[in-house]
Motif scaffolding. Structure first.
Motif, mmCIF file in Angstrom:
data_model
loop_
_atom_site.group_PDB
_atom_site.id
_atom_site.type_symbol
_atom_site.label_atom_id
_atom_site.label_comp_id
_atom_site.label_asym_id
_atom_site.label_seq_id
_atom_site.Cartn_x
_atom_site.Cartn_y
_atom_site.Cartn_z
ATOM 1 N N VAL A 189 0.862 -1.171 0.000
ATOM 2 C CA VAL A 189 0.000 0.000 0.000
ATOM 3 C C VAL A 189 0.902 1.225 0.000
ATOM 4 O O VAL A 189 1.941 1.240 0.666
ATOM 5 C CB VAL A 189 -0.887 0.010 1.271
ATOM 6 C CG1 VAL A 189 -1.710 1.285 1.348
ATOM 7 C CG2 VAL A 189 -1.788 -1.211 1.295
ATOM 8 N N VAL A 237 1.347 4.911 1.142
ATOM 9 C CA VAL A 237 0.758 5.850 2.094
ATOM 10 C C VAL A 237 1.528 7.170 2.028
ATOM 11 O O VAL A 237 2.763 7.170 2.099
ATOM 12 C CB VAL A 237 0.819 5.302 3.542
ATOM 13 C CG1 VAL A 237 0.093 6.241 4.497
ATOM 14 C CG2 VAL A 237 0.236 3.892 3.627
ATOM 15 N N PRO A 239 -3.240 0.245 -4.135
ATOM 16 C CA PRO A 239 -3.812 1.243 -3.232
ATOM 17 C C PRO A 239 -2.907 2.431 -2.904
ATOM 18 O O PRO A 239 -1.705 2.269 -2.692
ATOM 19 C CB PRO A 239 -4.090 0.443 -1.953
ATOM 20 C CG PRO A 239 -4.006 -0.993 -2.325
ATOM 21 C CD PRO A 239 -3.211 -1.108 -3.571
ATOM 22 N N TRP A 269 -3.146 5.475 -0.080
ATOM 23 C CA TRP A 269 -3.864 6.011 1.075
ATOM 24 C C TRP A 269 -3.248 7.364 1.400
ATOM 25 O O TRP A 269 -2.053 7.459 1.689
ATOM 26 C CB TRP A 269 -3.711 5.096 2.296
ATOM 27 C CG TRP A 269 -4.325 3.737 2.156
ATOM 28 C CD1 TRP A 269 -5.017 3.228 1.091
ATOM 29 C CD2 TRP A 269 -4.298 2.689 3.147
ATOM 30 N NE1 TRP A 269 -5.405 1.931 1.349
ATOM 31 C CE2 TRP A 269 -4.980 1.580 2.599
ATOM 32 C CE3 TRP A 269 -3.758 2.584 4.435
ATOM 33 C CZ2 TRP A 269 -5.136 0.378 3.299
ATOM 34 C CZ3 TRP A 269 -3.911 1.388 5.133
ATOM 35 C CH2 TRP A 269 -4.614 0.296 4.564
ATOM 36 N N CYS A 290 -3.076 10.342 3.927
ATOM 37 C CA CYS A 290 -3.402 10.725 5.300
ATOM 38 C C CYS A 290 -3.260 12.235 5.418
ATOM 39 O O CYS A 290 -2.211 12.791 5.081
ATOM 40 C CB CYS A 290 -2.456 10.023 6.273
ATOM 41 S SG CYS A 290 -2.594 8.234 6.161
ATOM 42 N N GLU A 305 -7.617 6.511 -1.389
ATOM 43 C CA GLU A 305 -8.411 6.513 -0.166
ATOM 44 C C GLU A 305 -7.940 7.660 0.695
ATOM 45 O O GLU A 305 -6.726 7.893 0.812
ATOM 46 C CB GLU A 305 -8.219 5.203 0.596
ATOM 47 C CG GLU A 305 -9.113 4.101 0.093
ATOM 48 C CD GLU A 305 -9.054 2.892 1.001
ATOM 49 O OE1 GLU A 305 -9.370 3.025 2.207
ATOM 50 O OE2 GLU A 305 -8.695 1.820 0.494
ATOM 51 N N ILE A 333 -7.723 9.496 4.407
ATOM 52 C CA ILE A 333 -7.789 9.148 5.830
ATOM 53 C C ILE A 333 -7.478 10.381 6.662
ATOM 54 O O ILE A 333 -6.399 10.976 6.522
ATOM 55 C CB ILE A 333 -6.772 8.033 6.152
ATOM 56 C CG1 ILE A 333 -7.010 6.809 5.245
ATOM 57 C CG2 ILE A 333 -6.845 7.650 7.620
ATOM 58 C CD1 ILE A 333 -5.957 5.727 5.365
ATOM 59 N N LEU A 336 -3.201 3.246 10.828
ATOM 60 C CA LEU A 336 -2.708 2.256 9.855
ATOM 61 C C LEU A 336 -2.840 0.843 10.437
ATOM 62 O O LEU A 336 -3.178 -0.104 9.727
ATOM 63 C CB LEU A 336 -1.260 2.556 9.459
ATOM 64 C CG LEU A 336 -1.040 3.912 8.775
ATOM 65 C CD1 LEU A 336 0.431 4.091 8.398
ATOM 66 C CD2 LEU A 336 -1.925 4.055 7.533
ATOM 67 N N ARG A 394 -6.321 -0.383 10.261
ATOM 68 C CA ARG A 394 -6.668 -0.801 8.902
ATOM 69 C C ARG A 394 -5.967 -2.092 8.487
ATOM 70 O O ARG A 394 -6.055 -2.502 7.334
ATOM 71 C CB ARG A 394 -6.321 0.314 7.922
ATOM 72 C CG ARG A 394 -7.294 1.453 8.024
ATOM 73 C CD ARG A 394 -6.880 2.587 7.137
ATOM 74 N NE ARG A 394 -8.038 3.412 6.887
ATOM 75 C CZ ARG A 394 -8.629 3.530 5.701
ATOM 76 N NH1 ARG A 394 -8.160 2.910 4.641
ATOM 77 N NH2 ARG A 394 -9.690 4.290 5.569
#
Ligand code: AOF
Ligand code: ZN
Length: 377
Positions: A217, A219, A241, A243, A245, A264, A266, A285, A288
């Motif tokens: 993923v 991030v 993915p 993500w 934040c 996504e 967050i 994290l 998830r």
């Protein structure tokens, strides 16, 4: 090495291959032997299921009757998405189960072993326990602290810089070191960078050159959600993915754009310094499902993680050049007033990687010392 340890080592080697692709589950390995021969082997599948024992039992078929199973983690006893592995071992007629490490998951935690014993299976535990705990650091961190294990990667010049004053950073370390980093991405569930790095480097953050089914993923921690559009992350957010934040105050237009691109979003609370609160970030994290996170910079995020004392492992690549005080430091301001205020890492390994060095350091946090915390390996 005695026989049990030898087979357990084989099971650990199998388990290791699952690191990075089995989260939120632990990477488990299972080897089934009969009369000194392997009749089945298996490891936790990508995504976490089927479990290792089910795969090994399927491979062994009828040969499992009367055989010994070497499992790196206590077989599960709960009815989850798959039936309990302890029941599977019993039904297959396994005579003896050798386990490296107990499963701290409250749904299992001792029940797997009890179930096996009650069914008349001979059970032995603690074989290569320290090695198994080392391999399982991410899963143990998530189950006990609620956050993933965090590795911080730093690739710097001899004087700790990651770019020249003008921002030139490609490449400070050589291709061998960069390949090593791709290998590290593979064994982590997620790669984490700060917004500054996402803006400066346009990183793709994928593990390339390994033919991997499940990519880490990606991030990005950026309070203001200032992450460049049209870059590598933007273009590939639907392929694997991403993500993002960000702080609750991040702009609505940015949120909508990234959601539209497939990322996504967050929300993470900010700390007093205005940056995302590192402990909340990691707890989120963990919630998830992530068990192993690799942070690749930049200096601001690295400093924020170091200040919070959440760096479990630090992997440093050192290149043979000096960039001087005007270069960009690998770690931002830590507000260290006295030497005693700086976290002291413990040396784990030293390697030569092409023209560079690689040193791995163990943090003083969750997995080392510290009263009331987990003491493993
Ligand atoms: C095993 N063998 O290979 C793994 C185990 O959500 P579930 O039903 O897949 O269960 C997840 C839990 O099962 C996980 O938290 C851990 O306790 C255990 N993982 N157990 O016997 C395996 N991966
Ligand atoms: Zn299981």
């Amino acid at each position: 090495m005695d026989g049990d340890a030898r087979w357990m080592r084989a099971a650990l080697n199998l388990a290791r291959r699952g690191l990075g692709e089995v989260w939120p589950n632990p990477a488990v390995g299972c080897v089934i032997t009969r009369e000194g021969r392997v009749v089945g082997r298996g490891r936790t599948a990508a995504g976490g299921r089927p479990h290792a024992e089910a795969a090994a039992l399927a491979a062994a078929g009828d040969a499992a009757a009367g055989a010994t199973a070497f499992v790196t983690l206590e077989p599960c006893a709960h009815h989850g998405a798959t039936p309990p592995c302890a029941d599977g071992l019993i039904a297959a007629g396994i005579a003896r189960v050798v386990v490296a490490l107990g499963d701290p998951d409250p749904r299992v935690s001792g029940r797997g072993l009890t179930r096996l014993r009650e069914a008349g299976v001979e059970v032995e535990t603690g074989v290569l326990e320290a090695e198994a705990a080392h391999l399982q650091r991410g899963f143990l961190s998530r189950t006990s602290l609620g956050r993933p294990m965090l590795t911080l990667k730093l690739a710097t010049s001899l004087d700790g810089r990651i770019a020249t004053a003008s921002g030139e950073s490609r490449w400070i370390s050589g291709s061998e070191a960069r390949r090593r980093v791709h290998g590290m991405r593979l064994s982590h569930d997620a790669v984490l960078v700060g917004g500054g790095t996402a803006r400066a480097d346009d990183p793709s953050m994928t593990a390339r050159g390994f033919g991997r089914v499940r990519q880490p993923v990606r991030v990005v921690a950026s309070a203001s959600l200032d992450v460049p559009r049209q870059g590598a992350l933007w273009r590939t957010a639907r392929d694997s993915p991403v993500w993002l934040c960000h702080a609750p105050e991040a702009g609505e237009e940015r949120r909508a754009a990234w959601l539209g691109a497939g990322a996504e979003l967050i929300e993470i609370p900010t700390a007093a310094d205005g940056y995302l609160d590192p402990e909340s970030l990691l707890a989120t994290l963990g919630a998830r499902g992530l068990t192993r996170v690799l942070c690749e910079g930049g200096g601001t995020l690295a400093a924020s993680l170091l200040r919070a004392g959440v760096v479990d492992r630090l992997a440093h690549f050192g290149a043979g050049l000096a960039l001087g005080a005007e270069g960009l430091p690998g770690v931002g301001s830590l507000s260290v007033a006295a030497l005693g205020d700086a976290e002291r890492f413990e040396l784990e390994s030293v390697d030569v990687v092409g023209p560079d060095t690689m040193t791995v350091w163990r943090g003083g946090g969750a997995f080392h010392g510290g009263a009331g915390r987990l003491a493993v390996s």
